[in-house]
Design an enzyme around this catalytic site. Structure first.
Site, mmCIF file in Angstrom:
data_model
loop_
_atom_site.group_PDB
_atom_site.id
_atom_site.type_symbol
_atom_site.label_atom_id
_atom_site.label_comp_id
_atom_site.label_asym_id
_atom_site.label_seq_id
_atom_site.Cartn_x
_atom_site.Cartn_y
_atom_site.Cartn_z
ATOM 1 N N GLY A 46 -6.544 12.143 -13.168
ATOM 2 C CA GLY A 46 -7.156 12.287 -14.628
ATOM 3 C C GLY A 46 -6.442 13.472 -15.405
ATOM 4 O O GLY A 46 -6.133 14.577 -14.357
ATOM 5 N N GLN A 51 -6.236 20.248 -21.185
ATOM 6 C CA GLN A 51 -5.231 21.050 -19.923
ATOM 7 C C GLN A 51 -3.933 21.299 -20.294
ATOM 8 O O GLN A 51 -3.339 22.056 -19.113
ATOM 9 C CB GLN A 51 -5.612 20.258 -18.777
ATOM 10 C CG GLN A 51 -7.087 20.109 -18.341
ATOM 11 C CD GLN A 51 -7.388 19.274 -17.104
ATOM 12 O OE1 GLN A 51 -7.376 17.906 -17.301
ATOM 13 N NE2 GLN A 51 -7.153 19.835 -16.049
ATOM 14 N N CYS A 94 -10.129 20.137 -9.491
ATOM 15 C CA CYS A 94 -9.517 20.135 -10.933
ATOM 16 C C CYS A 94 -7.886 20.753 -11.141
ATOM 17 O O CYS A 94 -7.694 21.746 -10.212
ATOM 18 C CB CYS A 94 -10.332 20.826 -12.000
ATOM 19 S SG CYS A 94 -9.886 21.000 -13.499
ATOM 20 N N LEU A 95 -7.127 20.178 -11.814
ATOM 21 C CA LEU A 95 -5.712 20.741 -11.581
ATOM 22 C C LEU A 95 -5.652 22.123 -12.242
ATOM 23 O O LEU A 95 -4.795 22.763 -12.349
ATOM 24 C CB LEU A 95 -4.806 19.816 -12.532
ATOM 25 C CG LEU A 95 -4.634 18.125 -11.495
ATOM 26 C CD1 LEU A 95 -3.845 17.235 -12.733
ATOM 27 C CD2 LEU A 95 -4.080 18.334 -10.333
ATOM 28 N N HIS A 136 -15.826 14.175 -15.472
ATOM 29 C CA HIS A 136 -15.068 15.339 -15.559
ATOM 30 C C HIS A 136 -14.301 15.584 -16.493
ATOM 31 O O HIS A 136 -14.240 16.614 -16.838
ATOM 32 C CB HIS A 136 -14.492 15.150 -14.042
ATOM 33 C CG HIS A 136 -13.380 16.460 -13.807
ATOM 34 N ND1 HIS A 136 -13.797 17.198 -12.896
ATOM 35 C CD2 HIS A 136 -12.298 16.800 -14.315
ATOM 36 C CE1 HIS A 136 -12.792 18.163 -12.898
ATOM 37 N NE2 HIS A 136 -11.812 17.948 -13.764
ATOM 38 N N GLU A 137 -13.471 14.450 -16.741
ATOM 39 C CA GLU A 137 -12.613 14.703 -18.081
ATOM 40 C C GLU A 137 -13.174 15.047 -19.364
ATOM 41 O O GLU A 137 -12.653 15.859 -20.211
ATOM 42 C CB GLU A 137 -11.501 13.663 -18.076
ATOM 43 C CG GLU A 137 -10.930 13.064 -16.874
ATOM 44 C CD GLU A 137 -10.060 14.346 -16.228
ATOM 45 O OE1 GLU A 137 -9.748 14.325 -15.108
ATOM 46 O OE2 GLU A 137 -9.667 15.439 -17.240
ATOM 47 N N HIS A 140 -14.183 18.496 -19.955
ATOM 48 C CA HIS A 140 -12.978 19.149 -20.585
ATOM 49 C C HIS A 140 -12.978 19.175 -21.880
ATOM 50 O O HIS A 140 -12.590 20.264 -22.583
ATOM 51 C CB HIS A 140 -11.561 18.701 -19.824
ATOM 52 C CG HIS A 140 -11.262 19.283 -18.540
ATOM 53 N ND1 HIS A 140 -10.986 20.339 -18.281
ATOM 54 C CD2 HIS A 140 -11.112 18.554 -17.235
ATOM 55 C CE1 HIS A 140 -10.583 20.591 -16.893
ATOM 56 N NE2 HIS A 140 -10.695 19.399 -16.323
HETATM 57 O O1 K2U Z 1 -9.098 17.101 -14.642
HETATM 58 C C1 K2U Z 1 -8.418 17.118 -13.638
HETATM 59 O O2 K2U Z 1 -7.919 18.275 -13.394
HETATM 60 C C2 K2U Z 1 -8.003 16.037 -13.033
HETATM 61 C C3 K2U Z 1 -8.699 15.806 -11.627
HETATM 62 C C4 K2U Z 1 -9.466 14.606 -11.945
HETATM 63 C C5 K2U Z 1 -10.722 14.202 -10.987
HETATM 64 C C6 K2U Z 1 -11.734 15.439 -10.683
HETATM 65 C C7 K2U Z 1 -12.698 15.258 -9.799
HETATM 66 C C8 K2U Z 1 -12.726 13.794 -9.168
HETATM 67 C C9 K2U Z 1 -11.980 12.982 -9.520
HETATM 68 C C10 K2U Z 1 -11.016 13.179 -10.365
HETATM 69 C C11 K2U Z 1 -7.724 15.922 -10.852
HETATM 70 O O3 K2U Z 1 -6.968 14.834 -10.605
HETATM 71 S S1 K2U Z 1 -8.230 16.936 -9.238
HETATM 72 C C12 K2U Z 1 -7.388 16.083 -8.214
HETATM 73 C C13 K2U Z 1 -7.950 14.863 -7.294
HETATM 74 C C14 K2U Z 1 -7.058 13.931 -7.145
HETATM 75 C C15 K2U Z 1 -7.560 12.840 -6.171
HETATM 76 C C16 K2U Z 1 -8.880 12.659 -6.022
HETATM 77 C C17 K2U Z 1 -9.860 13.898 -6.448
HETATM 78 C C18 K2U Z 1 -9.203 14.865 -7.065
HETATM 79 ZN ZN ZN Z 2 -10.266 19.048 -14.576
#
Ligand code: K2U
Ligand code: ZN
Length: 169
Positions: A46, A51, A94-95, A136-137, A140
């Site tokens: 996501g 971001q 979170c990225l 989560h998104e 943001h």
């Molecule tokens: O917002 C972001 O940085 C995207 C996250 C999305 C996410 C956060 C928490 C739980 C699920 C998704 C990134 O994709 S974090 C990396 C990741 C990859 C696979 C599974 C969980 C988190």
């Molecule tokens: Zn995030």
């Protein structure tokens, strides 16, 4: 399509509240295409526009399993119409907060309304990883990071670790 820089904590831009999109046009679709490519390259599942430094209420997502074909999703001006009282924990990352993972409790099911890639209004129910990721998104879009749901000590330790990581890079 172009890869964009993902902002990291403690960049103050990540605390901005993103603005509603007026029209889903080709310029917005270029942004969404760039966000999707940036998310795949990270890799992530996501990504919110803030971001990559764009304060617009836009989210991209792909929850496909490794053995499945890509399933890109686009959410413009997403709203939560209903959230369950039942909650569920999930180990989030979170990225924008690399290499930090911790448990966050969120409503287990939500009902969404958003505009899709073509600008059409969609209402959809989400549960499981879809519910976790969209919430989560959407945090943001309000300038909220998952570490803001943790204790002050854990939040400060996370920011300190990311700052040290960036300095060493
Ligand atoms: O917002 C972001 O940085 C995207 C996250 C999305 C996410 C956060 C928490 C739980 C699920 C998704 C990134 O994709 S974090 C990396 C990741 C990859 C696979 C599974 C969980 C988190
Ligand atoms: Zn995030």
């Amino acid at each position: 399509m172009a890869l964009r820089e993902i902002l990291l904590v403690p960049n103050p831009v990540l605390k901005q509240v993103s603005k509603r999109v007026e029209v889903v046009d080709d310029d917005l679709r270029v942004l969404m295409d760039d966000m999707l490519a940036t998310m795949y390259a990270a890799p992530g599942i996501g990504l919110a526009a803030i971001q990559v430094g764009v304060p617009k209420r836009v989210i991209v997502m792909d929850l496909h399993r490794p053995e499945e074909a890509k399933q890109p999703r686009f959410f413009v001006n997403p709203e939560i119409l209903w959230a369950s009282e039942e909650t569920a924990p999930y180990e989030e990352g979170c990225l924008s907060v690399p290499e930090i993972y911790d448990e966050v409790e969120r409503p287990a099911q939500v009902k969404l309304r958003y505009l899709n890639y073509q600008g059409e209004t969609v209402e959809e129910d989400a549960e499981g990883l879809f519910a976790v990721c969209i919430q989560h998104e959407m945090d943001h879009l309000e300038g909220v990071l998952f570490i803001d749901h943790l204790s002050r000590l854990k939040r400060e330790q996370a920011v300190k670790k990311v700052k040290k990581m960036v300095k060493a890079a």
